[in-house]
Motif scaffolding. Structure first.
Motif, PDB file in Angstrom:
ATOM      1  N   MET A  15      -4.933  -6.373  -6.582  1.00  0.00           N
ATOM      2  CA  MET A  15      -3.729  -6.206  -7.177  1.00  0.00           C
ATOM      3  C   MET A  15      -4.341  -4.048  -7.550  1.00  0.00           C
ATOM      4  SD  MET A  15      -1.690  -7.723  -9.289  1.00  0.00           S
ATOM      5  CE  MET A  15      -0.428  -7.326  -9.969  1.00  0.00           C
ATOM      6  N   ASP A  16      -5.433  -4.594  -7.742  1.00  0.00           N
ATOM      7  CA  ASP A  16      -6.491  -3.354  -8.405  1.00  0.00           C
ATOM      8  C   ASP A  16      -6.750  -2.288  -6.978  1.00  0.00           C
ATOM      9  OD1 ASP A  16      -7.900  -0.824 -10.116  1.00  0.00           O
ATOM     10  OD2 ASP A  16      -9.749  -1.954  -9.687  1.00  0.00           O
ATOM     11  N   ALA A  17      -7.109  -2.703  -6.001  1.00  0.00           N
ATOM     12  CA  ALA A  17      -7.637  -2.267  -4.055  1.00  0.00           C
ATOM     13  C   ALA A  17      -6.074  -2.291  -3.723  1.00  0.00           C
ATOM     14  CB  ALA A  17      -8.289  -2.948  -3.431  1.00  0.00           C
ATOM     15  N   ALA A  18      -4.788  -2.122  -3.672  1.00  0.00           N
ATOM     16  CA  ALA A  18      -3.668  -2.213  -3.625  1.00  0.00           C
ATOM     17  C   ALA A  18      -3.616  -0.132  -3.986  1.00  0.00           C
ATOM     18  CB  ALA A  18      -2.866  -2.712  -3.680  1.00  0.00           C
ATOM     19  N   ARG A  19      -3.936  -0.670  -5.210  1.00  0.00           N
ATOM     20  CA  ARG A  19      -2.588   0.307  -6.337  1.00  0.00           C
ATOM     21  C   ARG A  19      -3.492   1.190  -5.807  1.00  0.00           C
ATOM     22  NH1 ARG A  19      -3.614  -3.484 -11.008  1.00  0.00           N
ATOM     23  NH2 ARG A  19      -1.756  -4.500 -11.342  1.00  0.00           N
ATOM     24  N   ASN A  20      -5.255   1.463  -5.392  1.00  0.00           N
ATOM     25  CA  ASN A  20      -6.354   2.706  -5.005  1.00  0.00           C
ATOM     26  C   ASN A  20      -6.431   3.264  -3.522  1.00  0.00           C
ATOM     27  OD1 ASN A  20      -7.610   3.010  -7.947  1.00  0.00           O
ATOM     28  ND2 ASN A  20      -9.030   1.063  -7.690  1.00  0.00           N
ATOM     29  N   PHE A  21      -5.383   2.566  -3.376  1.00  0.00           N
ATOM     30  CA  PHE A  21      -4.977   3.259  -1.181  1.00  0.00           C
ATOM     31  C   PHE A  21      -4.990   4.274  -1.520  1.00  0.00           C
ATOM     32  CE2 PHE A  21      -1.950   4.320   1.538  1.00  0.00           C
ATOM     33  CZ  PHE A  21      -2.976   3.223   2.638  1.00  0.00           C
ATOM     34  N   ARG A  22      -5.634   5.380  -0.636  1.00  0.00           N
ATOM     35  CA  ARG A  22      -4.945   6.730  -0.442  1.00  0.00           C
ATOM     36  C   ARG A  22      -4.453   7.166   0.852  1.00  0.00           C
ATOM     37  NH1 ARG A  22      -4.943   6.810  -5.526  1.00  0.00           N
ATOM     38  NH2 ARG A  22      -6.651   7.256  -6.864  1.00  0.00           N
ATOM     39  N   GLY A  23      -3.443   6.283   0.987  1.00  0.00           N
ATOM     40  CA  GLY A  23      -2.951   6.543   2.128  1.00  0.00           C
ATOM     41  C   GLY A  23      -2.228   7.813   2.483  1.00  0.00           C
ATOM     42  N   LEU A  71       0.828  -0.970   0.201  1.00  0.00           N
ATOM     43  CA  LEU A  71       0.076  -0.108   0.264  1.00  0.00           C
ATOM     44  C   LEU A  71       1.025   1.219  -0.147  1.00  0.00           C
ATOM     45  CD1 LEU A  71      -2.284  -0.726   2.716  1.00  0.00           C
ATOM     46  CD2 LEU A  71      -2.988  -1.383   0.624  1.00  0.00           C
ATOM     47  N   ILE A  72       1.242   1.833  -0.949  1.00  0.00           N
ATOM     48  CA  ILE A  72       1.994   3.304  -1.509  1.00  0.00           C
ATOM     49  C   ILE A  72       1.471   4.576  -1.188  1.00  0.00           C
ATOM     50  CG2 ILE A  72       3.335   3.930  -2.985  1.00  0.00           C
ATOM     51  CD1 ILE A  72       4.385   1.341  -2.140  1.00  0.00           C
ATOM     52  N   ASP A  73       0.759   5.433  -0.730  1.00  0.00           N
ATOM     53  CA  ASP A  73       0.304   6.589  -0.274  1.00  0.00           C
ATOM     54  C   ASP A  73       1.291   7.728  -1.568  1.00  0.00           C
ATOM     55  OD1 ASP A  73       3.337   7.816   0.139  1.00  0.00           O
ATOM     56  OD2 ASP A  73       3.339   8.171   1.686  1.00  0.00           O
ATOM     57  N   ASN A  99       5.381   6.103  -0.731  1.00  0.00           N
ATOM     58  CA  ASN A  99       6.140   5.904   0.203  1.00  0.00           C
ATOM     59  C   ASN A  99       4.712   5.010   0.685  1.00  0.00           C
ATOM     60  OD1 ASN A  99       8.108   7.340   0.315  1.00  0.00           O
ATOM     61  ND2 ASN A  99       6.292   9.017   1.115  1.00  0.00           N
ATOM     62  N   LEU A 100       5.908   2.978   0.676  1.00  0.00           N
ATOM     63  CA  LEU A 100       5.603   2.264   1.229  1.00  0.00           C
ATOM     64  C   LEU A 100       4.753   2.272   2.723  1.00  0.00           C
ATOM     65  CD1 LEU A 100       4.787  -0.594   1.240  1.00  0.00           C
ATOM     66  CD2 LEU A 100       6.816  -1.198   2.072  1.00  0.00           C
ATOM     67  N   VAL A 101       3.954   2.570   2.800  1.00  0.00           N
ATOM     68  CA  VAL A 101       3.380   2.600   4.518  1.00  0.00           C
ATOM     69  C   VAL A 101       2.155   2.154   5.103  1.00  0.00           C
ATOM     70  CG1 VAL A 101       2.310   4.889   3.476  1.00  0.00           C
ATOM     71  CG2 VAL A 101       0.744   3.924   3.362  1.00  0.00           C
ATOM     72  N   ALA A 102       1.667  -0.074   4.327  1.00  0.00           N
ATOM     73  CA  ALA A 102       1.356  -0.543   4.711  1.00  0.00           C
ATOM     74  C   ALA A 102       1.905  -1.720   3.943  1.00  0.00           C
ATOM     75  CB  ALA A 102       0.017  -0.886   4.921  1.00  0.00           C
ATOM     76  N   VAL A 103       1.169  -2.971   4.376  1.00  0.00           N
ATOM     77  CA  VAL A 103       0.919  -4.255   3.219  1.00  0.00           C
ATOM     78  C   VAL A 103      -0.704  -4.892   3.776  1.00  0.00           C
ATOM     79  CG1 VAL A 103       2.186  -6.816   2.435  1.00  0.00           C
ATOM     80  CG2 VAL A 103       3.188  -4.238   3.886  1.00  0.00           C
ATOM     81  N   MET A 104      -1.287  -4.960   3.077  1.00  0.00           N
ATOM     82  CA  MET A 104      -2.448  -5.214   2.680  1.00  0.00           C
ATOM     83  C   MET A 104      -2.267  -6.864   2.178  1.00  0.00           C
ATOM     84  SD  MET A 104      -5.557  -5.628   0.358  1.00  0.00           S
ATOM     85  CE  MET A 104      -5.197  -5.564  -1.268  1.00  0.00           C
TER      86      MET A 104
END
Length: 70
Positions: free
Chosen positions: A62-70, A29-31, A35-40
């Motif tokens: 993968m799509d959910a991880a790409r759409n992460f908004r941290g 999970l990239i902000d 930056n890597l902020v977490a891992v799903m």
């Protein structure tokens, strides 16, 4: 070698290493600053979570991880 492979495919994959019949995948999970902020991480039955038969599931994760908004 493993890190290069994970970066290239966009996720890490574990096939039955912790428990027979159970696979795991982890997605970074990239902000917005890259930056890597977490891992799903997800675990599932080997018939549902695998690159061959579970390609759609992995693509959705993968799509959910790409759409992460941290």
């Amino acid at each position: 070698r493993l890190i290069r492979q994970v970066r290239a495919q966009g996720y890490a994959y574990n096939e039955g290493h912790l428990m027979q019949g159970v696979n795991a995948a982890a997605f970074p999970l990239i902000d917005r600053s890259s930056n890597l902020v977490a891992v799903m991480a997800v675990m599932g039955r080997d018939t549902k979570l695998n690159p061959r038969d579970g390609a759609k599931t992995i693509a959705q994760l993968m799509d959910a991880a790409r759409n992460f908004r941290g």
